[in-house]
Design a protein around this motif. Sequence first.
Motif, PDB file in Angstrom:
ATOM      1  N   ARG A  47       0.758  -1.160  -0.008  1.00 42.27           N
ATOM      2  CA  ARG A  47       0.109   0.086  -0.105  1.00 42.27           C
ATOM      3  C   ARG A  47       0.853   1.233   0.117  1.00 42.27           C
ATOM      4  O   ARG A  47       1.872   1.375   0.898  1.00 42.27           O
ATOM      5  N   PHE A  48       0.392   2.142  -0.817  1.00 37.90           N
ATOM      6  CA  PHE A  48       1.048   3.639  -0.796  1.00 37.90           C
ATOM      7  C   PHE A  48       0.220   4.571  -0.339  1.00 37.90           C
ATOM      8  O   PHE A  48      -0.948   4.799  -0.642  1.00 37.90           O
ATOM      9  N   LEU A  49       0.837   5.367   0.684  1.00 41.21           N
ATOM     10  CA  LEU A  49       0.160   6.279   1.313  1.00 41.21           C
ATOM     11  C   LEU A  49       0.999   7.603   0.670  1.00 41.21           C
ATOM     12  O   LEU A  49       2.070   7.922   0.886  1.00 41.21           O
ATOM     13  N   GLN A  54      -0.392  21.228  -2.950  1.00 38.65           N
ATOM     14  CA  GLN A  54      -1.332  21.817  -3.859  1.00 38.65           C
ATOM     15  C   GLN A  54      -0.558  22.296  -5.284  1.00 38.65           C
ATOM     16  O   GLN A  54      -1.518  22.561  -6.049  1.00 38.65           O
ATOM     17  N   GLY A  55       0.625  22.312  -5.069  1.00 36.38           N
ATOM     18  CA  GLY A  55       1.240  22.551  -6.367  1.00 36.38           C
ATOM     19  C   GLY A  55       1.646  21.557  -7.425  1.00 36.38           C
ATOM     20  O   GLY A  55       0.979  20.515  -7.368  1.00 36.38           O
ATOM     21  N   ASN A  56       2.512  21.636  -8.033  1.00 35.82           N
ATOM     22  CA  ASN A  56       2.802  20.677  -9.313  1.00 35.82           C
ATOM     23  C   ASN A  56       3.680  19.611  -8.311  1.00 35.82           C
ATOM     24  O   ASN A  56       3.385  18.317  -9.247  1.00 35.82           O
ATOM     25  N   ASN A  57       4.453  19.621  -7.333  1.00 39.63           N
ATOM     26  CA  ASN A  57       4.753  18.455  -6.832  1.00 39.63           C
ATOM     27  C   ASN A  57       3.523  17.864  -6.269  1.00 39.63           C
ATOM     28  O   ASN A  57       3.472  16.425  -6.479  1.00 39.63           O
ATOM     29  N   GLY A  58       2.674  18.344  -5.631  1.00 31.47           N
ATOM     30  CA  GLY A  58       1.350  17.784  -5.260  1.00 31.47           C
ATOM     31  C   GLY A  58       0.715  17.073  -6.436  1.00 31.47           C
ATOM     32  O   GLY A  58       0.172  15.898  -6.533  1.00 31.47           O
ATOM     33  N   GLY A  59       0.674  17.688  -7.527  1.00 37.24           N
ATOM     34  CA  GLY A  59       0.266  16.943  -8.983  1.00 37.24           C
ATOM     35  C   GLY A  59       1.001  15.787  -9.358  1.00 37.24           C
ATOM     36  O   GLY A  59       0.234  14.901  -9.846  1.00 37.24           O
ATOM     37  N   ASP A  60       2.208  15.758  -9.103  1.00 39.49           N
ATOM     38  CA  ASP A  60       2.712  14.624  -9.630  1.00 39.49           C
ATOM     39  C   ASP A  60       2.456  13.549  -8.794  1.00 39.49           C
ATOM     40  O   ASP A  60       2.121  12.455  -9.074  1.00 39.49           O
ATOM     41  N   GLY A  61       2.232  13.838  -7.112  1.00 36.27           N
ATOM     42  CA  GLY A  61       1.508  12.793  -6.466  1.00 36.27           C
ATOM     43  C   GLY A  61       0.385  12.175  -6.960  1.00 36.27           C
ATOM     44  O   GLY A  61       0.122  10.933  -6.527  1.00 36.27           O
ATOM     45  N   LEU A  62      -0.603  13.102  -7.167  1.00 37.59           N
ATOM     46  CA  LEU A  62      -1.842  12.596  -7.393  1.00 37.59           C
ATOM     47  C   LEU A  62      -1.823  11.777  -8.691  1.00 37.59           C
ATOM     48  O   LEU A  62      -2.701  10.474  -8.769  1.00 37.59           O
ATOM     49  N   ALA A  63      -1.035  11.984  -9.721  1.00 34.21           N
ATOM     50  CA  ALA A  63      -0.716  11.281 -10.899  1.00 34.21           C
ATOM     51  C   ALA A  63      -0.062   9.853 -10.614  1.00 34.21           C
ATOM     52  O   ALA A  63      -0.518   8.799 -10.882  1.00 34.21           O
ATOM     53  N   ILE A  64       0.969  10.063  -9.505  1.00 30.78           N
ATOM     54  CA  ILE A  64       1.434   8.665  -9.214  1.00 30.78           C
ATOM     55  C   ILE A  64       0.550   7.785  -8.670  1.00 30.78           C
ATOM     56  O   ILE A  64       0.319   6.589  -8.615  1.00 30.78           O
ATOM     57  N   ALA A  65      -0.333   8.555  -7.845  1.00 27.28           N
ATOM     58  CA  ALA A  65      -1.229   7.716  -7.017  1.00 27.28           C
ATOM     59  C   ALA A  65      -2.244   6.781  -7.949  1.00 27.28           C
ATOM     60  O   ALA A  65      -2.395   5.507  -7.927  1.00 27.28           O
ATOM     61  N   ARG A  66      -2.684   7.569  -9.063  1.00 24.42           N
ATOM     62  CA  ARG A  66      -3.522   6.948 -10.029  1.00 24.42           C
ATOM     63  C   ARG A  66      -2.641   5.882 -11.027  1.00 24.42           C
ATOM     64  O   ARG A  66      -3.265   4.652 -10.923  1.00 24.42           O
ATOM     65  N   LEU A  68      -0.001   4.321  -9.840  1.00 25.86           N
ATOM     66  CA  LEU A  68       0.265   3.021  -9.083  1.00 25.86           C
ATOM     67  C   LEU A  68      -0.926   2.154  -9.056  1.00 25.86           C
ATOM     68  O   LEU A  68      -0.741   0.930  -8.871  1.00 25.86           O
ATOM     69  N   TYR A  69      -2.148   2.836  -8.682  1.00 25.36           N
ATOM     70  CA  TYR A  69      -3.466   2.120  -8.585  1.00 25.36           C
ATOM     71  C   TYR A  69      -3.540   1.059  -9.996  1.00 25.36           C
ATOM     72  O   TYR A  69      -3.932   0.095  -9.730  1.00 25.36           O
ATOM     73  N   GLU A  70      -3.552   1.745 -10.993  1.00 27.05           N
ATOM     74  CA  GLU A  70      -3.739   1.094 -12.233  1.00 27.05           C
ATOM     75  C   GLU A  70      -2.637  -0.104 -12.481  1.00 27.05           C
ATOM     76  O   GLU A  70      -2.869  -1.036 -13.152  1.00 27.05           O
ATOM     77  N   LYS A  71      -1.515   0.045 -11.915  1.00 31.67           N
ATOM     78  CA  LYS A  71      -0.610  -1.160 -11.661  1.00 31.67           C
ATOM     79  C   LYS A  71      -1.033  -2.163 -10.653  1.00 31.67           C
ATOM     80  O   LYS A  71      -0.167  -3.351 -10.642  1.00 31.67           O
ATOM     81  N   GLY A  72      -2.005  -2.169  -9.855  1.00 34.62           N
ATOM     82  CA  GLY A  72      -2.542  -2.989  -8.864  1.00 34.62           C
ATOM     83  C   GLY A  72      -2.131  -2.934  -7.766  1.00 34.62           C
ATOM     84  O   GLY A  72      -2.321  -3.617  -6.591  1.00 34.62           O
ATOM     85  N   PHE A  73      -1.568  -1.849  -7.128  1.00 31.39           N
ATOM     86  CA  PHE A  73      -1.236  -1.492  -5.816  1.00 31.39           C
ATOM     87  C   PHE A  73      -2.320  -0.921  -5.084  1.00 31.39           C
ATOM     88  O   PHE A  73      -3.080  -0.381  -5.606  1.00 31.39           O
ATOM     89  N   ASP A  74      -2.316  -0.886  -3.798  1.00 28.73           N
ATOM     90  CA  ASP A  74      -3.541  -0.167  -2.990  1.00 28.73           C
ATOM     91  C   ASP A  74      -2.794   1.241  -2.872  1.00 28.73           C
ATOM     92  O   ASP A  74      -1.587   1.328  -2.442  1.00 28.73           O
ATOM     93  N   LYS A 101     -12.751   4.773  -8.268  1.00 33.04           N
ATOM     94  CA  LYS A 101     -13.387   4.471  -6.968  1.00 33.04           C
ATOM     95  C   LYS A 101     -12.423   3.716  -6.014  1.00 33.04           C
ATOM     96  O   LYS A 101     -12.852   4.122  -4.841  1.00 33.04           O
ATOM     97  N   GLY A 102     -11.540   3.311  -6.493  1.00 33.39           N
ATOM     98  CA  GLY A 102     -10.911   2.270  -5.381  1.00 33.39           C
ATOM     99  C   GLY A 102      -9.772   2.979  -4.324  1.00 33.39           C
ATOM    100  O   GLY A 102      -9.137   2.563  -3.749  1.00 33.39           O
ATOM    101  N   ILE A 103      -9.702   4.475  -4.722  1.00 34.66           N
ATOM    102  CA  ILE A 103      -8.892   5.298  -4.149  1.00 34.66           C
ATOM    103  C   ILE A 103      -9.439   6.054  -3.056  1.00 34.66           C
ATOM    104  O   ILE A 103     -10.242   6.894  -3.341  1.00 34.66           O
ATOM    105  N   ASP A 104      -8.876   5.901  -1.716  1.00 35.33           N
ATOM    106  CA  ASP A 104      -9.398   6.928  -0.724  1.00 35.33           C
ATOM    107  C   ASP A 104      -8.634   8.088  -0.701  1.00 35.33           C
ATOM    108  O   ASP A 104      -7.346   8.101  -0.776  1.00 35.33           O
ATOM    109  N   ILE A 105      -9.540   9.205  -0.496  1.00 37.11           N
ATOM    110  CA  ILE A 105      -9.031  10.403  -0.512  1.00 37.11           C
ATOM    111  C   ILE A 105      -9.013  11.190   1.051  1.00 37.11           C
ATOM    112  O   ILE A 105     -10.373  11.082   1.285  1.00 37.11           O
ATOM    113  N   ASN A 106      -8.083  11.169   1.686  1.00 35.32           N
ATOM    114  CA  ASN A 106      -8.231  11.562   3.094  1.00 35.32           C
ATOM    115  C   ASN A 106      -7.492  12.820   3.384  1.00 35.32           C
ATOM    116  O   ASN A 106      -6.993  13.433   2.583  1.00 35.32           O
ATOM    117  N   ASN A 107      -8.134  13.405   4.713  1.00 35.40           N
ATOM    118  CA  ASN A 107      -7.318  14.737   5.118  1.00 35.40           C
ATOM    119  C   ASN A 107      -5.910  14.217   5.515  1.00 35.40           C
ATOM    120  O   ASN A 107      -5.787  13.276   6.163  1.00 35.40           O
TER     121      ASN A 107
END
Length: 495
Positions: A47-49, A54-66, A68-74, A101-107
């Motif tokens: 699992r990746f947390l 909110q800037g482009n570094n965060g944008g990288d993180g959001l893209a990485i999340a998607r 990694l999920y597509e590769k089968g990781f939680d 749907k499978g990715i939780d977005i938390n605070n």
Amino acid sequence: MKILTADQIKKCDSATIENGISSINLMEKAANACVDWIQVNFKQAKRFLIFCGQGNNGGDGLAIARLLYEKGFDVEVFIEKNQMKFSADAEINFKRLKLIKGIDINNFSDVLIVNNEKSVIVDALFGYGLNRELSNDFKNLIEKLNQIPVPKISIDIPTGLYADKINEEESAIFKADFTLTFQFYKRSFLHPETGKFCGKIEVLDIDLNSKFIDEVKTDYFVIDGSLIRKIYKPREDFSNKGSFGKSILIGGSYGKIGAVLMSTLSALRTGSGLTFTMAPECGNLILQSQVPEAMFIGVGEKYVDDIEVQEKAVYGIGPGLGKEKQTQKALFDFLKSYQNPMILDADALNILAESQNLNLIPKNSVITPHPLEFERLFGKTQNSFDRIELAKEKAEELQIFIVLKDHHTAVITPERKVYYNITGNSGMAKGGSGDVLTGILTSLISQKYDIEKACLFGVWLHGKAGDLAAAEFSEESMLPTDLINKIGEVFQNLS
Ligand SMILES: NC(=O)C1=CN([C@@H]2O[C@H](COP(=O)(O)OP(=O)(O)OC[C@H]3O[C@@H](n4cnc5c(N)ncnc54)[C@H](O)[C@@H]3O)[C@@H](O)[C@H]2O)[C@@H](O)CC1
Ligand SMILES: Nc1ncnc2c1ncn2[C@@H]1O[C@H](COP(=O)(O)OP(=O)(O)O)[C@@H](O)[C@H]1O
Ligand SMILES: [K+]
């Protein structure tokens, strides 16, 4: 490899975008490069947390999340939900993510109730855009994340570090095990106060605009393998010992003969044609029996009390030299009568520091101080960034090369250029390693390597041999003499 400031990297990103690729696609490319690396290196992770700003570094993180999920990781994503003001590209990636749907977005505040087992934390909070110290909320978050005992990856830069300067305080910097950085080393990765937060650094090529990179002006560089391959000169077949220079290593005193012995051996292993050791008589038997290839010139009984001037030689002076009155006089007399470039190390530098007679150093010479020797020569500085600035001033003023030894040794040229070395390891933090470097540099310069190139090649070769020695014997156990015995393997790999 050039090192750019945050400002220059931003311009380089813009130049890349102006020349074809859209900014959102560049972000996708950066994210893909990270995911490719993560897939190979974190196969076992469940699992990746992913913590996204909110800037482009965060944008990288959001893209990485998607991805990694597509590769089968939680994947779980953490953002600041109360205050969502994403940059344009981060916003696009946030929308893309919400469709899954499978990715939780938390605070951010949910971090403590997350199940952390077999998890990996990814820091995509801030990258090179950080331009002020973090707010208390971010400091608290980072302190919390730093306490969680799971592997940690920073995207581009550990959050809290600036790309090119030192922090006011160290308390709120993300402590990464790995930093996946785009295209360039950042200066902060290479200094002790800031570099310790980066873990292992992976530079990922995202094809930023090569014309911009070629043309951009910088004083800062990393010494990489491709630069070394351009510097390295294979030996000519039609040659003899006279073709490869005459190295004279001067040093040793009663109880410190080993130092000049190691310099001598290193000069030979680096290819010097003729090698001499000028040392006190008490070292004669030891040197002649341990290094029969070198010629011994006795100067004094228990310490060096005279330095002979020889034609067409390159001198490396200092290892184990001591600071006896007679030795000091011998050094000053020599410097007054000899004007060719030489290498000055260890006690030769300490003697000069005490006299503050630095103008005696011949132009284009190389001095190899560790931070304390540097301070004795040139005075105290607040931090290692300031030390480099002072070294630039002094290298220019005295027209010398300063090899400022550290975990990432920096070569500072009379033109104020700074080259950081990235080979070497903490197994080299043992008395004797510096003596080896003096021998290597003396040998390369005597073989007619241009002095700047000799310094770059020398520190790289020294570190590379150290890395091979550590691989065989461990960082704890490896000795400076093991390092000398690995110099040959580095040359074999070069040719
Ligand atoms: N197209 C591009 O420019 C690319 C950028 N990339 C990523 O973008 C990053 C840089 O992005 P940004 O320029 O958006 O900057 P960051 O995402 O690092 O920071 C975001 C913004 O936060 C604000 N800020 C700075 N310090 C702050 C603080 N202490 N507290 C609160 N807010 C603060 C600044 O206005 C800054 O622009 C790189 O590190 C890299 O990860 C990559 O996607 C590669 C391509
Ligand atoms: N932690 C480390 N990582 C990489 N290189 C190191 C480390 N510690 C020491 N070295 C290298 O080892 C050498 C030590 O030199 P110095 O301090 O002069 O030691 P000596 O007492 O042997 O002369 C330098 O070239 C330095 O860069
Ligand atoms: K980051």
